[in-house]
Design a protein around this motif. Structure first.
Motif, PDB file in Angstrom:
ATOM      1  N   VAL A   1      34.820  33.843  31.839  1.00 30.61           N
ATOM      2  CA  VAL A   1      35.247  34.902  30.907  1.00 30.61           C
ATOM      3  C   VAL A   1      36.714  35.272  31.186  1.00 30.61           C
ATOM      4  N   THR A   2      37.057  35.388  32.495  1.00 39.05           N
ATOM      5  CA  THR A   2      38.448  35.712  32.850  1.00 39.05           C
ATOM      6  C   THR A   2      39.389  34.637  32.325  1.00 39.05           C
ATOM      7  N   ALA A   3      39.031  33.367  32.604  1.00 34.83           N
ATOM      8  CA  ALA A   3      39.915  32.263  32.216  1.00 34.83           C
ATOM      9  C   ALA A   3      40.059  32.204  30.695  1.00 34.83           C
ATOM     10  N   ASN A   4      38.939  32.379  29.982  1.00 31.67           N
ATOM     11  CA  ASN A   4      39.007  32.308  28.516  1.00 31.67           C
ATOM     12  C   ASN A   4      39.832  33.459  27.947  1.00 31.67           C
TER      13      ASN A   4
ATOM     14  N   VAL B   1      37.805  42.119  33.527  1.00 30.16           N
ATOM     15  CA  VAL B   1      36.541  41.389  33.709  1.00 30.16           C
ATOM     16  C   VAL B   1      35.785  41.945  34.908  1.00 30.16           C
ATOM     17  N   TRP B   2      36.514  42.252  35.976  1.00 29.39           N
ATOM     18  CA  TRP B   2      35.816  42.780  37.155  1.00 29.39           C
ATOM     19  C   TRP B   2      35.346  44.214  36.934  1.00 29.39           C
ATOM     20  N   LEU B   3      36.038  44.961  36.110  1.00 29.40           N
ATOM     21  CA  LEU B   3      35.547  46.287  35.719  1.00 29.40           C
ATOM     22  C   LEU B   3      34.263  46.140  34.895  1.00 29.40           C
ATOM     23  N   THR B   4      34.279  45.156  33.983  1.00 27.52           N
ATOM     24  CA  THR B   4      33.087  44.897  33.167  1.00 27.52           C
ATOM     25  C   THR B   4      31.904  44.560  34.067  1.00 27.52           C
ATOM     26  N   ARG B   5      32.191  43.754  35.112  1.00 29.71           N
ATOM     27  CA  ARG B   5      31.113  43.375  36.028  1.00 29.71           C
ATOM     28  C   ARG B   5      30.534  44.604  36.716  1.00 29.71           C
ATOM     29  N   LEU B   6      31.412  45.485  37.153  1.00 28.59           N
ATOM     30  CA  LEU B   6      30.940  46.702  37.831  1.00 28.59           C
ATOM     31  C   LEU B   6      30.102  47.556  36.886  1.00 28.59           C
ATOM     32  N   VAL B   7      30.591  47.699  35.647  1.00 29.42           N
ATOM     33  CA  VAL B   7      29.860  48.507  34.655  1.00 29.42           C
ATOM     34  C   VAL B   7      28.513  47.854  34.368  1.00 29.42           C
ATOM     35  N   ALA B   8      28.532  46.518  34.200  1.00 24.68           N
ATOM     36  CA  ALA B   8      27.296  45.808  33.861  1.00 24.68           C
ATOM     37  C   ALA B   8      26.278  45.924  34.987  1.00 24.68           C
ATOM     38  N   GLU B   9      26.775  45.826  36.230  1.00 25.80           N
ATOM     39  CA  GLU B   9      25.844  45.922  37.365  1.00 25.80           C
ATOM     40  C   GLU B   9      25.204  47.307  37.441  1.00 25.80           C
ATOM     41  N   GLY B  10      26.006  48.326  37.142  1.00 24.91           N
ATOM     42  CA  GLY B  10      25.513  49.695  37.260  1.00 24.91           C
ATOM     43  C   GLY B  10      24.712  50.156  36.054  1.00 24.91           C
ATOM     44  N   LEU B  11      25.213  49.868  34.858  1.00 31.61           N
ATOM     45  CA  LEU B  11      24.620  50.461  33.657  1.00 31.61           C
ATOM     46  C   LEU B  11      23.804  49.472  32.816  1.00 31.61           C
TER      47      LEU B  11
ATOM     48  N   SER C   1      43.215  44.379  26.671  1.00 33.31           N
ATOM     49  CA  SER C   1      44.428  43.858  27.327  1.00 33.31           C
ATOM     50  C   SER C   1      45.594  43.840  26.355  1.00 33.31           C
ATOM     51  N   ALA C   2      45.315  43.450  25.089  1.00 35.96           N
ATOM     52  CA  ALA C   2      46.401  43.360  24.101  1.00 35.96           C
ATOM     53  C   ALA C   2      47.020  44.741  23.889  1.00 35.96           C
ATOM     54  N   ALA C   3      46.151  45.781  23.803  1.00 37.76           N
ATOM     55  CA  ALA C   3      46.675  47.142  23.615  1.00 37.76           C
ATOM     56  C   ALA C   3      47.535  47.547  24.812  1.00 37.76           C
ATOM     57  N   ALA C   4      47.021  47.249  26.029  1.00 36.93           N
ATOM     58  CA  ALA C   4      47.771  47.622  27.231  1.00 36.93           C
ATOM     59  C   ALA C   4      49.062  46.804  27.333  1.00 36.93           C
ATOM     60  N   LEU C   5      48.981  45.524  26.957  1.00 35.25           N
ATOM     61  CA  LEU C   5      50.164  44.660  27.063  1.00 35.25           C
ATOM     62  C   LEU C   5      51.266  45.093  26.101  1.00 35.25           C
TER      63      LEU C   5
ATOM     64  N   LEU D   1      47.459  37.853  33.048  1.00 39.63           N
ATOM     65  CA  LEU D   1      46.445  37.375  33.996  1.00 39.63           C
ATOM     66  C   LEU D   1      45.846  38.545  34.773  1.00 39.63           C
ATOM     67  N   GLY D   2      46.717  39.417  35.271  1.00 34.35           N
ATOM     68  CA  GLY D   2      46.249  40.556  36.054  1.00 34.35           C
ATOM     69  C   GLY D   2      45.334  41.451  35.237  1.00 34.35           C
ATOM     70  N   LEU D   3      45.725  41.720  34.007  1.00 38.57           N
ATOM     71  CA  LEU D   3      44.909  42.600  33.156  1.00 38.57           C
ATOM     72  C   LEU D   3      43.557  41.962  32.843  1.00 38.57           C
ATOM     73  N   ALA D   4      43.572  40.680  32.482  1.00 37.89           N
ATOM     74  CA  ALA D   4      42.305  39.999  32.152  1.00 37.89           C
ATOM     75  C   ALA D   4      41.368  40.036  33.352  1.00 37.89           C
ATOM     76  N   TRP D   5      41.913  39.760  34.540  1.00 37.69           N
ATOM     77  CA  TRP D   5      41.090  39.730  35.753  1.00 37.69           C
ATOM     78  C   TRP D   5      40.524  41.116  36.059  1.00 37.69           C
ATOM     79  N   LEU D   6      41.398  42.103  35.961  1.00 42.02           N
ATOM     80  CA  LEU D   6      40.989  43.482  36.267  1.00 42.02           C
ATOM     81  C   LEU D   6      39.888  43.934  35.308  1.00 42.02           C
TER      82      LEU D   6
END
Lengths: 257, 191
Positions: free
Chosen positions: B112-115, B87-97, B54-58, B80-85
Motif C-alpha cells: 500500500v505504501t509503495a503503491n 500508511v502506518w497511521l492507518t495500520r495503528l487505527v485499523a489495529e485499534g478500531l 498526502s496530496a492535500a498536505a503536499l 515518500l515520507g507522507l505516504a509511509w507515515l
C-alpha cells in the motif's frame, strides 16, 4: 700574521637540545607511526569485517541479481519497462547508469548506518536514501545531459518503491552487511540495467524505427503500439515467457544423459 | 498520456507485487483467490485515502515551505515520507478500531505504501495549480488506481481458468492481459 676569530662557545641549552633532539624526534615519529599503524590495522579489520565476502557468495549474489532471480531487481525492471523513459535507448541507458549508482550508494549507506533498525524502518531508510540520491542523480543528468533527464524522477520513484520491499525480502542482515549490500546492489543494478536497456532498444527500434535517434529501416512502418506504455507490458510478457523457455532448455541440457 | 502511464504502472505494480515481491516477503497471493478481489478493493481504497490526504498536505507543503525556500527538489522525499507515515497511521487505527480491516491488510501494508508513493509520483507537484484543482486531479488519479486494483484481481480470477502454454502460465499471461487492458484504454487517448 692574520688572526683567526675565536669560535663562540656554545651555550649549555643548545648542547642539551642537540643531544636530546634526535631521540625526541625519533620518539615522536615512532609514536605517530605506531598510532597510524594501529589506525590502519583497525580500518583494515573494520573493512574486512564489513566488506569481506567469500568469492562464491559474492558471485552468487551478483548472478542472482543479473538473472533477475532477485525479486527486487525483477519488480524494478518490470515497473520501469512501462515508463516513457524506456521508449528511447539513450534515455534507457541513462536511467540504467543512474540506477546502478543510486542503488549502490543507497544500499551501502543503509547497510552501514541502519544495522540496528527494524525491518520497516530499514525499508523506509533505504527508500529515502534512493529518493534523495535519485533527486541528485536527476539534477546532475539535467545539468550535464538535459535531453536525457526527462522521466528520471519516475525511474527513481520506481526504485524507491522497490526498495521499500527490499528490507522485507532481504530479512535480517547477517555477516558482513556492507559487502553483501554492495554485491546485492551491484547485481540488482546490473540486472535492472540490462532489462531496461534491452526493452528501450526494442521499443525504440520497433516502435519508432530508429536506434539512438538514427533511422535504421527507411521504408518499414514502425509498430507505434510498442512505443506506448502497453508496448512495454507486451515486451515484458514475451521476455518472461522466453526466459522461462530458456531456463527449461538449460535445465534439460544440464541433465545427465 | 499521464493517465495511461498511471494505469499501466498500477497494473504492472500490482502484478509484480502479486507474483514477484509477495512470495519473497512471505505475503504470497496478494490478489489471488476469493479474498483477492476484496483485498484489492480494500487496499485500493486505503491507497486512495493515503494519496488524497498526502496530496492535500503536499500542496500546502509545496506552496508554503518548499517553493519559498526553493527546495522543490525535495518534493519526492516528502511524498515518500507522507505516504509511509499515513500508511502506518492507518495500520495503528485499523489495529485499534477496525480489526477486520487490519486482518485483511496484514502483511500487505508495504505494498500500500509503495503503491501510494507511485501514484503520488505520477501525480507530481502542484506546479502553481490551486488547492481545488490539484485535489481534483489527485481524485481522478486515485480513481484510476482504484480501477486498476479492481481490474487486476478480477483478471487473475479469470486467468486461473485459462490453460495457456506452459511458458505463459502465471506472470507472462497476466502481463499480456494487462497490456491488452492498457491498449483498450489507449483508445481513449489516441496514438
Amino acid at each position: 700574521m692574520k688572526q683567526t676569530p675565536e669560535k663562540k662557545e656554545k651555550s649549555g641549552w643548545w648542547l642539551a637540545l642537540r643531544a636530546k633532539l634526535p631521540g625526541q624526534v625519533k620518539g615522536f615519529f615512532g609514536k605517530v607511526s605506531g598510532r597510524l599503524k594501529g589506525a590502519a590495522l583497525a580500518c583494515g579489520r573494520w573493512f574486512k569485517a564489513a566488506f569481506a565476502l567469500p568469492g562464491r557468495e559474492a558471485g552468487s549474489l551478483l548472478v542472482r541479481g543479473l538473472l533477475l532471480r532477485d525479486p527486487i531487481a525483477a519488480v524494478s525492471a518490470a515497473l520501469c519497462a512501462v515508463l516513457p523513459v524506456t521508449a528511447r535507448l539513450d534515455r534507457g541507458v541513462a536511467a540504467a547508469v543512474a540506477a546502478l549508482a543510486v542503488l549502490l550508494l543507497a544500499d551501502l549507506i543503509t547497510a552501514l548506518a541502519g544495522k540496528k533498525l527494524t525491518v520497516p524502518l530499514r525499508g523506509l531508510c533505504r527508500a529515502a536514501a534512493v529518493v534523495l540520491l535519485g533527486c541528485g542523480a536527476a539534477a546532475l543528468t539535467a545539468l550535464w545531459f538535459p535531453g536525457l533527464a526527462e522521466g528520471m524522477e519516475l525511474v527513481m520513484a520506481v526504485l524507491a518503491a522497490a526498495a521499500l520491499f527490499a528490507a522485507y525480502a532481504d530479512g535480517e542482515p547477517d555477516g558482513p552487511a556492507a559487502g553483501r549490500a554492495v554485491m546485492t546492489a551491484l547485481g540488482r543494478g546490473l540486472g535492472f540495467g540490462w532489462v531496461v536497456i534491452l526493452v528501450a532498444c526494442l521499443r525504440e527500434l520497433l516502435g519508432a524505427g530508429t536506434l539512438w535517434g538514427a533511422t535504421l529501416f527507411g521504408g518499414a512502418v514502425p509498430v507505434l503500439l510498442l512505443a506506448a506504455p502497453c508496448g512495454g507490458l507486451f515486451l515484458l510478457a514475451l521476455g518472461a515467457a522466453a526466459g522461462r523457455v530458456l531456463r527449461r532448455l538449460g535445465k534439460k541440457g544440464g541433465e545427465p544423459q | 498520456m499521464n493517465g495511461l502511464i498511471l494505469l499501466a504502472l498500477s497494473l504492472a505494480a500490482l502484478l509484480a507485487e502479486h507474483y514477484l515481491a509477495g512470495p519473497a516477503m512471505d505475503a504470497p497471493g496478494f490478489l489471488a483467490g476469493e479474498k483477492g478481489l476484496r483485498r484489492g478493493a480494500v487496499s485500493g481504497l486505503v491507497t486512495a485515502l493515503v494519496v488524497l490526504v498526502s496530496a492535500a498536505a503536499l500542496w500546502a507543503l509545496e506552496r508554503f515551505v518548499l517553493v519559498p525556500v526553493e527546495l522543490e527538489v525535495l518534493a519526492p522525499a516528502a511524498r515518500l515520507g507522507l505516504a509511509w507515515l499515513l500508511v502506518w497511521l492507518t495500520r495503528l487505527v485499523a489495529e485499534g478500531l477496525l480489526p477486520r480491516l487490519g486482518g485483511l491488510l496484514e502483511g500487505y501494508l508495504p505494498f500500500v505504501t509503495a503503491n501510494g508513493f507511485l501514484v503520488l509520483s505520477v501525480l507530481g507537484g502542484a506546479g502553481g495549480a490551486g488547492f481545488g484543482a490539484y485535489l481534483l486531479r489527485a481524485l481522478l488519479y486515485v480513481l484510476g488506481f482504484w480501477a486498476a486494483s479492481l481490474l487486476a484481481p478480477a483478471m487473475l480470477c479469470r486467468l486461473e481458468e485459462a490453460e495457456p502454454p506452459k511458458a505463459f502460465r502465471g506472470l507472462p499471461l497476466a502481463l499480456l492481459t494487462a497490456a491488452l487492458a492498457v491498449m483498450a484504454a489507449l483508445a481513449f487517448y489516441g496514438m
